[in-house]
Design a protein around this motif. Structure first.
Motif, mmCIF file in Angstrom:
data_model
loop_
_atom_site.group_PDB
_atom_site.id
_atom_site.type_symbol
_atom_site.label_atom_id
_atom_site.label_comp_id
_atom_site.label_asym_id
_atom_site.label_seq_id
_atom_site.Cartn_x
_atom_site.Cartn_y
_atom_site.Cartn_z
ATOM 1 N N TYR A 33 -108.369 -108.657 18.721
ATOM 2 C CA TYR A 33 -109.086 -108.459 19.978
ATOM 3 C C TYR A 33 -110.058 -107.684 20.052
ATOM 4 O O TYR A 33 -111.079 -107.298 20.746
ATOM 5 C CB TYR A 33 -107.977 -108.333 21.073
ATOM 6 N N ALA A 34 -109.838 -106.229 19.386
ATOM 7 C CA ALA A 34 -110.512 -105.214 19.411
ATOM 8 C C ALA A 34 -111.722 -105.490 18.553
ATOM 9 O O ALA A 34 -112.753 -105.045 19.229
ATOM 10 C CB ALA A 34 -109.757 -103.965 18.524
ATOM 11 N N PRO B 146 -98.055 -108.744 17.289
ATOM 12 C CA PRO B 146 -99.064 -107.870 18.113
ATOM 13 C C PRO B 146 -100.028 -107.100 17.568
ATOM 14 O O PRO B 146 -101.333 -106.908 17.970
ATOM 15 C CB PRO B 146 -98.413 -107.320 19.265
ATOM 16 N N GLU B 147 -99.737 -106.464 16.243
ATOM 17 C CA GLU B 147 -100.537 -105.410 15.674
ATOM 18 C C GLU B 147 -101.866 -106.356 15.285
ATOM 19 O O GLU B 147 -102.792 -105.787 15.298
ATOM 20 C CB GLU B 147 -99.943 -104.882 14.700
ATOM 21 N N ALA C 32 -107.556 -107.823 28.828
ATOM 22 C CA ALA C 32 -106.237 -107.987 29.400
ATOM 23 C C ALA C 32 -105.201 -108.575 28.144
ATOM 24 O O ALA C 32 -103.982 -107.949 28.297
ATOM 25 C CB ALA C 32 -106.411 -109.318 30.417
ATOM 26 N N ASN C 33 -105.538 -109.225 27.228
ATOM 27 C CA ASN C 33 -104.731 -109.641 26.255
ATOM 28 C C ASN C 33 -104.385 -108.614 25.363
ATOM 29 O O ASN C 33 -103.395 -108.175 24.792
ATOM 30 C CB ASN C 33 -105.629 -110.695 25.233
ATOM 31 N N LEU C 34 -105.544 -107.356 25.011
ATOM 32 C CA LEU C 34 -105.355 -106.487 24.193
ATOM 33 C C LEU C 34 -104.169 -105.396 25.071
ATOM 34 O O LEU C 34 -103.354 -104.686 24.383
ATOM 35 C CB LEU C 34 -106.675 -105.694 24.264
ATOM 36 N N ALA C 35 -104.329 -105.502 26.477
ATOM 37 C CA ALA C 35 -103.136 -104.731 27.031
ATOM 38 C C ALA C 35 -101.976 -105.108 26.738
ATOM 39 O O ALA C 35 -100.778 -104.407 26.545
ATOM 40 C CB ALA C 35 -103.622 -104.541 28.562
ATOM 41 N N ALA C 36 -101.518 -106.427 26.851
ATOM 42 C CA ALA C 36 -100.429 -107.032 26.462
ATOM 43 C C ALA C 36 -99.960 -106.776 25.136
ATOM 44 O O ALA C 36 -98.741 -106.391 24.950
ATOM 45 C CB ALA C 36 -100.596 -108.487 26.697
ATOM 46 N N LEU D 164 -101.985 -114.936 16.380
ATOM 47 C CA LEU D 164 -101.031 -114.030 16.116
ATOM 48 C C LEU D 164 -100.317 -113.559 16.698
ATOM 49 O O LEU D 164 -98.919 -113.142 16.582
ATOM 50 C CB LEU D 164 -102.066 -113.012 15.377
ATOM 51 N N PHE D 165 -100.807 -113.380 18.251
ATOM 52 C CA PHE D 165 -99.497 -112.992 19.196
ATOM 53 C C PHE D 165 -98.722 -114.173 19.357
ATOM 54 O O PHE D 165 -97.504 -113.741 19.646
ATOM 55 C CB PHE D 165 -100.493 -112.845 20.570
#
Length: 345
Positions: free
Chosen positions: A229-230, A222-223, A252-256, A216-217
Motif C-alpha cells: 500500500y505504501a 499485514p506487514e 484507509a487500508n494502510l491504517a488497518a 497479503l492482508f
C-alpha cells in the motif's frame, strides 16, 4: 484490559474485504491491535516489527550504528591490516530514512544505479534463514516481484538503488547484533525513474501493488500488505492534484495494517489523510477512534466513534469500542480522584 482475539479481517464470519457496486475495494471496518512485545518506534510505522522498517530518529543512534558497522566489519575480516586504515566518510552511506548504514567494501564503476524495472544480478550473504533471499547469485528486478514482500525485501531494494555496478557493501541495521550482511551488485539492466513514467503507467503499477497488498492482508500478512500500500501511494502521490480516488482507499487500508502492527499513531495519521478528502468516511473514523483510544486520547476517540454511530447506529464494532473507551475513561477519573485524595487528604 486485554481484548479477546478478533478476526483481523472484519466482522464475525467475514474473512475478505467487500466490493459492492463497482466501488473501490476497502478492507473491513472491525480491527484490533495484536499485542506486541516492548514497543519501539519504527518507520513511520513503529513497534519493533521487522528490522527493515526501523527508523532512527536520534542522529546519535545513527552514528553509533556506523561505529558498530566498522567494528563488526573488522571482526569479520579478522585481519589487523584490514582495520589499519581509518574509515573514510565516503565509505559510508546512510539510508535517508535511517533504516540502515551501508559500508562500501569494493567500489563500483560508473555513475548509473538501478532504477524501476532494472534486472539486477546480486549476491547476498549473511542474511538470516527465512529472509527470503537465497545464498549465492540471484536475479532481482527493482520494483517488481514477490521478493520485495519478504522481510528484507524493502531494505535490499533501497540498497540496490544506491549501488553502482560491481559494488560490494556491508549493511548494518539498528537493533541487530552480529556480523553485517553483505550484498554485491554484479550488473543490472537499464531502468527508469518514477518521474519518467507516464501517469497511466503509475496508476497501473499502483493498482497492482494495491491488489497484491489486499491478497497479503487476507493471507494474514499485514506487514507485507502495508509495504504494498505504501509503494502504491508513493506512485500516486507524484500525480497532479487532487490525484486519483484510489489514494483514499489506500490510506484507509494502510491504517488497518498499522493498527494490526501496533502503530496507532501512524494509523491515526493515515486516517487523517482519508478524512481530509472524505470527512464522513466511516471506516477511517472508526479506525482513527481505535487508534486514539490506544494512544490514550479518550476524548478524541469518543468523538470519532460517536460520529460513526450517528451515521450507523447499529455498527457493532463501534458500539463495543465506545463502551471500552467509556470504561477506560472512568478508570482514569477514578485513579485521578484517588491521587488527589492522597495528595490533599
Amino acid at each position: 484490559m486485554d481484548t479477546p482475539p478478533v478476526n483481523s479481517m472484519g466482522e464475525k464470519g467475514s474473512c475478505q474485504p467487500q466490493q459492492q457496486g463497482g466501488k473501490n475495494l476497502e478492507l473491513p471496518t472491525q480491527i484490533r491491535q495484536h499485542p506486541r512485545e516492548s514497543p519501539m518506534e519504527i518507520l513511520e510505522l513503529r513497534v519493533n516489527p521487522d528490522p527493515t522498517s526501523q527508523i532512527l530518529e536520534n542522529p546519535q543512534e545513527t552514528e553509533k550504528l556506523a561505529a558498530e558497522l566498522e567494528r563488526d566489519s573488522a571482526k569479520s575480516h579478522g585481519s589487523a591490516s584490514a582495520i589499519s586504515e581509518p574509515l573514510q566518510a565516503s565509505d559510508l552511506w546512510y539510508c535517508p530514512d535511517g533504516s540502515f548504514v551501508k559500508k562500501i567494501i569494493v567500489r563500483g564503476h560508473g555513475l548509473d544505479k538501478p532504477k524501476l524495472g532494472s534486472r539486477c544480478r546480486v549476491q547476498a550473504s549473511g542474511f538470516p534463514l527465512g529472509s527470503g533471499l537465497p545464498e549465492g547469485w540471484t536475479e532481482l528486478t527493482v520494483g517488481l516481484g514477490p521478493w520485495r514482500e519478504e522481510t528484507w525485501g524493502e531494505l535490499i531494494e533501497k540498497c540496490l538503488e544506491s549501488m553502482c555496478q560491481g559494488e560490494e557493501a556491508e549493511l548494518q541495521l539498528p537493533g541487530r547484533s552480529g556480523f553485517p550482511v553483505r550484498l554485491t551488485l554484479a550488473s543490472f539492466t537499464q531502468g527508469r525513474d518514477s518521474w519518467e513514467l507516464e501517469d497511466t503507467e503509475k496508476e497501473a503499477l499502483a493498482r497492482e501493488e494495491r491488489a497484491r497488498g489486499t491478497e497479503l492482508f487476507r493471507a494474514g500478512n499485514p506487514e507485507g500488505a502495508a509495504r504494498c500500500y505504501a509503494r502504491a501511494l508513493r506512485l500516486l502521490l507524484t500525480l497532479p492534484p487532487p490525484g486519483p480516488p484510489e489514494r483514499t482507499v489506500l490510506h484507509a487500508n494502510l491504517a488497518a495494517c498499522q493498527l494490526l502492527l501496533g502503530q496507532p499513531h501512524l494509523a491515526a495519521q493515515s486516517c487523517d489523510r482519508v478524512l481530509e478528502r472524505e470527512p464522513g468516511h466511516i471506516k477511517a473514523l472508526y479506525r482513527r477512534g481505535v487508534a486514539q483510544a490506544a494512544l490514550g486520547n479518550l476524548e478524541k476517540a469518543m468523538t470519532d466513534l460517536k460520529k460513526v454511530l450517528a451515521v450507523d447506529p447499529k455498527n457493532r464494532a463501534a458500539q463495543e469500542e465506545l463502551g471500552k473507551v467509556i470504561i477506560q475513561g472512568k478508570k482514569q477519573d477514578a485513579g485521578l480522584a484517588q491521587g488527589l485524595r492522597k495528595m490533599f487528604g
